[in-house]
Enzyme design. Structure first.
Site, PDB file in Angstrom:
ATOM      1  N   LYS A  41       1.083  -1.196  -0.247  1.00  0.00           N
ATOM      2  CA  LYS A  41       0.360  -0.028  -0.158  1.00  0.00           C
ATOM      3  C   LYS A  41       0.919   1.108  -0.452  1.00  0.00           C
ATOM      4  O   LYS A  41       0.580   2.415  -0.260  1.00  0.00           O
ATOM      5  CB  LYS A  41      -1.298  -0.077   1.321  1.00  0.00           C
ATOM      6  CG  LYS A  41      -1.633  -1.415   1.227  1.00  0.00           C
ATOM      7  CD  LYS A  41      -2.593  -1.933  -0.543  1.00  0.00           C
ATOM      8  CE  LYS A  41      -3.486  -0.858  -0.403  1.00  0.00           C
ATOM      9  NZ  LYS A  41      -4.977  -1.158  -0.768  1.00  0.00           N
ATOM     10  N   SER A 283      -2.474 -12.639   4.475  1.00  0.00           N
ATOM     11  CA  SER A 283      -2.779 -12.549   3.217  1.00  0.00           C
ATOM     12  C   SER A 283      -1.878 -12.970   2.280  1.00  0.00           C
ATOM     13  O   SER A 283      -2.521 -13.183   0.939  1.00  0.00           O
ATOM     14  CB  SER A 283      -3.043 -10.903   2.381  1.00  0.00           C
ATOM     15  OG  SER A 283      -2.087 -10.004   2.230  1.00  0.00           O
TER      16      SER A 283
HETATM   17  N1  PMP Z   1      -3.407  -7.940   1.536  1.00  0.00           N
HETATM   18  C1  PMP Z   1      -3.469  -7.055   2.982  1.00  0.00           C
HETATM   19  C2  PMP Z   1      -2.341  -7.174   3.910  1.00  0.00           C
HETATM   20  C3  PMP Z   1      -3.654  -5.007   2.452  1.00  0.00           C
HETATM   21  O1  PMP Z   1      -3.602  -4.673   3.335  1.00  0.00           O
HETATM   22  C4  PMP Z   1      -4.035  -5.154   1.098  1.00  0.00           C
HETATM   23  C5  PMP Z   1      -4.930  -3.979   0.660  1.00  0.00           C
HETATM   24  N2  PMP Z   1      -6.033  -3.544   1.770  1.00  0.00           N
HETATM   25  C6  PMP Z   1      -4.446  -5.924   0.267  1.00  0.00           C
HETATM   26  C7  PMP Z   1      -3.331  -7.166   0.423  1.00  0.00           C
HETATM   27  C8  PMP Z   1      -4.705  -6.199  -1.052  1.00  0.00           C
HETATM   28  O2  PMP Z   1      -4.126  -5.603  -1.805  1.00  0.00           O
HETATM   29  P1  PMP Z   1      -5.406  -4.149  -2.765  1.00  0.00           P
HETATM   30  O3  PMP Z   1      -6.008  -2.677  -2.260  1.00  0.00           O
HETATM   31  O4  PMP Z   1      -4.254  -3.484  -3.465  1.00  0.00           O
HETATM   32  O5  PMP Z   1      -6.496  -5.199  -3.409  1.00  0.00           O
END
Ligand code: PMP
Length: 496
Positions: A41, A283
């Site tokens: 991010k 994630s």
């Molecule tokens: N994993 C984590 C830990 C995140 O903080 C985010 C962003 N919210 C994402 C995945 C997904 O990324 P994006 O917002 O670009 O879809």
């Protein structure tokens, strides 16, 4: 050399997964923890702020506000710190404590929202605050500058890394869908054979359901998606389908949607750490589960790339670390007991005896004695603490005096002022002779030695302290019976 930390964003490495993947397939991970604030991010934080500066939407010194599960806020906090914008973050109380603390450490204000209001609740709060105060709302879920960050950086980096070979699969999750939309747009154009796979929690199949998201006129969600359920993958699937995600789907850039099991995601996160040395958040583990299932059915020699969006350090207070012990395990105790020194099961005196001999009692020099006596007998400051600046016992005593509202004077013998001519060391020699103790701190009240930290705690418990202070005309805040002074010590000290 870089002009600011912001130039260190991006150019994250693609790293081979060596031990977890099936044989014959090349499994790769783009490790976004290498960004300065430890997540993907950072890219969109810089991009959205710069876009708003360019469009004039964000004025110098104006407050920035955003609803975020943490990583966006942390990235924005870094950018705002560098560029001089105050930042307010709204966040559901259910996200990890580490995130709140990191944000505040970077200078942001964190406004918590009740967990039951979910992601859309924190968003509504951010909208309300932005409207009420005239703040700049980033709107990461709809802001095209979020996706553009990945068009300009993530996608280009991937293309460069795979320029000499083919990229057969790109596997990602979605939080806002910024990564998905931006990266897939460029890959479709310049690497059309790359299949784009999007993962989501299996218990919350927003995309898999095919049920569209209700939206307001401005593109923001109108309430939760009917199939949203709480899940473990912080940062993934909010309780609605973000517009950026929907746009990537509508443009036909998603070849496959994979449901991911939460327990498998946790296991993969642990496996990445213990078998590959790659420390990422859940994630990332979840995306790896998706990439592994793709790799198992991919043709020999295929290249599969998955995104690992952030560092694992942000999850210490979450279920990922729940089973990681704080105390020594049986196995560790066995290692400890395999030699004689520094064991917890033997009598302390024998086990802890340091190899060095005790220094001989030194002579007290007159100057140190004079300084110490003047402090001890100073009627202006009847409570005197001889202490070390950064010692944990000394901190706890200071905390205790503050809690009891007892004024005190602290002579910190390791502070720069006392190091001159070795005065601090000479004062310690005096204290040793005067009290018989070699430990710090030593406390004197009304010219009389009370003892060290433990003696002070005992004097609080027994009421002796309040009596002694009362005799000197000093009032002390009374504490409840259940207050345990030792609780002010750091955990590792008072657990024993
Ligand atoms: N994993 C984590 C830990 C995140 O903080 C985010 C962003 N919210 C994402 C995945 C997904 O990324 P994006 O917002 O670009 O879809």
């Amino acid at each position: 050399m870089l002009d600011s930390i912001l130039q260190a964003i991006g150019n994250t490495p693609v790293i081979r997964i060596n031990r977890l993947g099936p044989p014959g397939v090349n499994l790769w991970a783009k490790v976004e923890a290498f960004n300065p604030m430890g997540s993907v991010k950072d890219r969109m934080a810089l991009s959205t702020i710069e876009a708003a500066e360019c469009s004039g939407e964000l004025k110098p010194g104006q407050t920035v506000i955003e609803a975020t599960s943490g990583n966006t806020g942390i990235g924005l906090a870094m950018v705002c710190a560098v560029r001089g914008y105050p930042l307010v973050v709204t966040m559901a109380e259910s996200f990890s404590i580490e995130r709140r603390k990191i944000l505040r450490f970077l200078g942001a204000k964190v406004v918590l929202t009740p967990a039951e209001l979910k992601g859309s609740g924190m968003l509504a709060k951010a909208e309300e605050l932005a409207a009420a105060h005239g703040w700049f709302l980033v709107r990461q879920f709809e802001n095209e500058a979020n996706a553009q960050a990945h068009v300009r950086t993530t996608a280009e980096e991937i293309l460069a890394d795979f320029s000499g070979t083919s990229l057969d699969y790109f596997v990602t999750g979605f939080g806002t869908g910024g990564t998905l939309k931006g990266t897939s747009q460029v890959l479709r154009e310049r690497s059309p054979k790359t299949r784009i796979v999007v993962c989501e929690p299996d218990n919350s199949p927003l995309l898999g359901s095919g049920i569209p998201q209700a939206r307001k006129d401005d593109g923001s969600p109108d309430g939760s998606h009917p199939l949203f359920r709480p899940h473990l993958m912080q940062g993934w699937s909010p309780d609605f389908i973000p517009r950026l995600t929907e746009e990537a789907l509508a443009a036909g850039r998603v070849d496959e949607i994979l449901p991911i099991d939460g327990n498998q995601a946790l296991q993969a996160t642990r496996d990445l750490a213990s078998k590959e040395g790659i420390f990422c958040g859940v994630s990332g583990g979840a995306t790896l589960v998706g990439a592994l299932s793709v790799a198992r059915r991919a043709p020999q020699g295929a290249n599969v790339l998955c995104m690992l969006p952030d560092t694992g350090e942000r999850y210490l207070s979450t279920p990922v670390f729940e089973d990681v012990p704080v105390e020594m395990t049986d196995e560790e105790l066995e290692i400890s007991r395999s030699t004689a020194f520094a064991r917890f099961d033997a009598p302390k005196t024998a086990a802890m005896k340091a190899p060095a001999a005790k220094p001989a009692l030194l002579e007290v020099d007159p100057e140190a004695e004079r300084v110490a006596r003047a402090a001890i007998d100073d009627t202006e400051h009847p409570v005197v603490l001889f202490a070390l600046e950064w010692c944990e016992f000394c901190w706890s005593v200071r905390k205790l005096f503050s809690k009891l509202d007892v004024p005190y004077r602290s002579l910190d013998l390791d502070a720069v002022a006392f190091q001159e001519d070795g005065l601090g060391g000479r004062l310690r020699v005096f204290l040793h002779r005067d009290t018989g103790a070699t430990t710090m701190p030593q406390i004197y009240i009304g010219g009389e030695h009370l003892g060290g930290a433990t003696d002070l705690f005992e004097a609080v418990r027994s009421g002796a302290l309040s009596e002694r202070l009362e005799a000197l005309g000093i009032a002390m805040v009374t504490v409840g019976e259940d207050f345990e002074p030792a609780s002010l010590l750091p955990g590792w000290l008072h657990q024993r």
